[in-house]
Design a protein around this motif. Structure first.
Motif, PDB file in Angstrom:
ATOM      1  N   HIS A 102       0.859  -1.171   0.000  1.00 14.23           N
ATOM      2  CA  HIS A 102       0.000   0.000   0.000  1.00 14.23           C
ATOM      3  C   HIS A 102       0.905   1.234   0.000  1.00 14.23           C
ATOM      4  O   HIS A 102       1.667   1.427   0.932  1.00 14.23           O
ATOM      5  N   PHE A 103       0.840   2.024  -1.052  1.00 18.06           N
ATOM      6  CA  PHE A 103       1.668   3.228  -1.093  1.00 18.06           C
ATOM      7  C   PHE A 103       0.814   4.450  -0.775  1.00 18.06           C
ATOM      8  O   PHE A 103      -0.355   4.499  -1.136  1.00 18.06           O
ATOM      9  N   HIS A 104       1.409   5.390  -0.094  1.00 19.82           N
ATOM     10  CA  HIS A 104       0.630   6.570   0.279  1.00 19.82           C
ATOM     11  C   HIS A 104       0.981   7.783  -0.571  1.00 19.82           C
ATOM     12  O   HIS A 104       0.139   8.434  -1.142  1.00 19.82           O
ATOM     13  N   GLN A 107       0.156   7.444  -4.326  1.00 17.96           N
ATOM     14  CA  GLN A 107      -0.648   6.246  -4.127  1.00 17.96           C
ATOM     15  C   GLN A 107      -0.464   5.247  -5.267  1.00 17.96           C
ATOM     16  O   GLN A 107       0.036   5.591  -6.320  1.00 17.96           O
ATOM     17  N   ASN A 108      -0.932   4.007  -5.012  1.00 19.94           N
ATOM     18  CA  ASN A 108      -0.793   2.942  -6.014  1.00 19.94           C
ATOM     19  C   ASN A 108      -1.355   3.359  -7.375  1.00 19.94           C
ATOM     20  O   ASN A 108      -0.741   3.115  -8.413  1.00 19.94           O
ATOM     21  N   GLY A 109      -2.535   3.987  -7.366  1.00 16.60           N
ATOM     22  CA  GLY A 109      -3.170   4.360  -8.624  1.00 16.60           C
ATOM     23  C   GLY A 109      -2.339   5.361  -9.399  1.00 16.60           C
ATOM     24  O   GLY A 109      -2.182   5.249 -10.619  1.00 16.60           O
ATOM     25  N   LEU A 111       0.868   5.758  -9.188  1.00 17.52           N
ATOM     26  CA  LEU A 111       2.052   5.053  -9.700  1.00 17.52           C
ATOM     27  C   LEU A 111       1.707   4.267 -10.963  1.00 17.52           C
ATOM     28  O   LEU A 111       2.446   4.298 -11.947  1.00 17.52           O
ATOM     29  N   THR A 112       0.559   3.578 -10.929  1.00 18.59           N
ATOM     30  CA  THR A 112       0.146   2.792 -12.100  1.00 18.59           C
ATOM     31  C   THR A 112      -0.021   3.694 -13.315  1.00 18.59           C
ATOM     32  O   THR A 112       0.481   3.397 -14.394  1.00 18.59           O
TER      33      THR A 112
END
Lengths: 280, 315
Positions: A102-104, A107-109, A111-112
């Motif tokens: 889980h990245f803050h 955030q994951n989204g 980064l994607t």
């Protein structure tokens, strides 16, 4: 939609499929035909080897004996295998991180999306800085430069597709290993990687085909010893004129490896080309 | 848009039962593990995308001489974008190319998918064959095009003459040369629209159709009120991917026509390439690149909202 087709419907359908097959396959057949015709036969409309004309392999032999062609084939192989392997290693690690952590900030989204945007960027925007950069690093006309760049532009394939696959794997498999004292890296290498191997191989293959076909960077950053196949054939007619047999051989030598790779990764192509949005 | 499921944040150590607040030392270890996985790719992109983009921005403020930075010119290179007639005509050519190829590919590809979305033998073979154009090296296709479009005795003109027509001046006439490039792009990318649409169609829920048929829906109505709305996200996605890709066009014009005759098929990227690596006007080429990036980003921003739902479910 499961409907019974009428006879007229069947005939229409068969007609459409025949036209489609002819349209799609004609250029390949044309290249193949010219690559095995004797120069004297090229200007006759003959379509069936052995029956209408005597095929020959001499053009293939002649072309494969040219040192520049051999070197270009070798360069293309090194570049595409190198770039795809590099992208696979970086991409698998990142895919695991995006799926399991889980990245803050960011955030994951985010980064994607960041990885995805790689495929949106027009390559011509960065071709100038790459040129200046590689000149600075004395990497102009080297396969290393092209490996680095193609790895960058094919990185989205493994990141997006493998992170989807990893998300679909039950976490319990890894948890069981952790209970037995395995670390993240051990569970990643010994449990996750074997399970996503089909996807990993497929994205590796797709990345390889894309790197093989890449033209703009190859044209901009090579001058002699690092030239790959696409650069060899571009502009060749200006020195030798339009010689059908010679065009046929070179076109096929360039195309066959990525076509073969595409057929190998067939099941994954839609997922790859839509960056994971549509599963074929 | 991504919300990783909670359980995926569970720490590898079963001792920490509470995934939200593991022990401080545990947390540090977890952070370090995370970093090792994600940072290589992040650094890679910083080094090979973000840094080059910034470097391009920097170059765009300078004039160049003999390939070396000459002097700071402020926004002058961006100003040239508005007054360069060649750039405008090349942008126009590119827009014509993008609009016509993408329109034909979308309509043709989707129509074929609708037509061939039925049970029949050999569908897998057909799909395999349709992937071939997608992976055929574009430069090689363009190069092969030189022989196929050959005016004197290429196969197309030979065929037209056999039917009693006149040969078409494919590569020597400005309009026909652009048409020739458009046809090749349609050959190469219609299969993409077809394959993705077909995959979309085959994932549509069959029971909806059955229910609608029970209610007396048929043919056109089923298409209009079920197929089209359900397929909309996929079609928008295809449109976005095709538009973005079409604006990058470079390989086929470069190998087939070299931008000619005259400048009739000089697409945007080819002009920028020439500005940078033929005339070594790196600063102005960088400014051109940013204009293209701006156009592409505009398209992405306009269309992305509609496509989001496709990515949402799995993210």
């Amino acid at each position: 939609m499961r409907q019974r087709r009428s006879l007229a419907g069947n005939i229409l359908l068969a007609g459409v499929i025949l036209i489609l097959l002819f349209w799609v396959l004609f250029p390949f057949y044309w290249a193949f035909l010219n690559s095995i015709k004797k120069p004297a036969d090229t200007f006759q409309s003959s379509w069936i080897p052995f029956l209408q004309f005597q095929p020959t392999l001499e053009h293939w032999r002649n072309e494969l004996a040219i040192p520049e062609i051999r070197r270009a084939l070798w360069n293309s192989t090194v570049i595409s295998v190198g770039a795809a392997s590099l992208a696979s290693v970086l991409g698998t690690l990142a895919a695991y991180a995006l799926a399991r952590f889980h990245f803050h900030k960011p955030q994951n989204g985010t980064l994607t999306t960041w990885f995805l945007s790689q495929r949106v960027l027009p390559p011509v925007v960065v071709v100038i800085p790459f040129f200046l950069l590689m000149r600075q690093l004395h990497l102009l006309d080297s396969v290393v430069a092209l490996i680095l760049l193609n790895a960058t532009f094919t990185l989205p394939f493994p990141v997006i597709i493998l992170s989807q696959m990893i998300r679909d794997l039950p976490l319990e498999l890894e948890e069981a290993a952790w209970v037995d004292g395995a670390s993240r890296f051990q569970s990643f290498l010994q449990i996750v990687v074997p399970l996503i191997l089909p996807g990993l191989v497929a994205t590796w293959i797709i990345a390889m085909a894309f790197s093989w076909n890449e033209f703009l960077f190859a044209l901009s950053l090579t001058t002699k010893k690092a030239i790959p196949m696409p650069v060899i054939i571009a502009g060749a007619e200006h020195t030798r004129g339009v010689q059908f047999w010679f065009v046929g051989v070179r076109v096929l030598m360039t195309m066959l490896p990525p076509l073969f790779l595409a057929l190998l990764a067939q099941r994954w192509i839609i997922r790859g080309l839509t960056l994971g949005a549509v599963k074929g | 848009m991504a919300q990783a499921p909670d359980r995926s944040t569970v720490s590898p150590n079963p001792a920490s039962q509470d995934p939200v607040s593991p022990a401080p030392s545990q947390r540090k270890l977890e952070d370090r593990t995370k970093a090792v996985f994600i940072l290589p790719a992040v650094f890679w992109i910083l080094a090979f995308t973000v840094f080059p983009l910034l470097y391009a921005l920097y170059t765009s403020f300078f004039s160049f001489r003999f390939g070396q930075i000459n002097q700071f010119v402020g926004l002058q290179n961006f100003g040239r974008l508005f007054t360069d007639g060649n750039l405008h005509s090349d942008l126009r050519i590119t827009l014509i190319f993008v609009a016509s190829t993408v329109a034909v590919e979308m309509v043709l590809g989707f129509a074929l998918a609708l037509l061939l979305n039925q049970e029949m033998r050999g569908q897998n073979v057909l799909r395999a064959i349709m992937t071939l154009p997608l992976f055929a090296t574009p430069v090689a296709v363009g190069y092969l095009g030189i022989t196929i479009y050959l005016e004197t005795n290429g196969p197309i003109n030979t065929f037209i003459r056999a039917l009693g027509g006149q040969g078409i001046p494919w590569l020597s006439h400005p309009v026909w040369a652009l048409v020739a490039i458009i046809i090749i792009d349609i050959w190469q990318w219609t299969p993409f629209v077809f394959l993705v649409s077909l995959a979309g169609l085959q994932s549509l829920p069959q029971d909806l159709y059955e229910a609608a048929e029970v209610d007396g829906g048929a043919g056109w109505q089923l298409f209009r009120y079920i197929t089209l709305p359900l397929m909309a996200p996929v079609l928008w996605l295809i449109l976005l991917l095709r538009l973005v890709e079409a604006f990058k066009v470079f390989d086929i014009p470069t190998s087939l026509t070299l931008g000619g005759p005259g400048r009739a098929t000089e697409v945007y990227s080819l002009y920028t390439y020439r500005t940078a690596l033929r005339f070594f006007d790196h600063g102005y080429a960088a400014a051109q690149g940013f204009l293209l990036l701006f156009i592409v980003m505009l398209i992405v921003t306009l269309l992305y909202g509609r496509i989001r739902e496709l990515y949402q479910e799995e993210a």
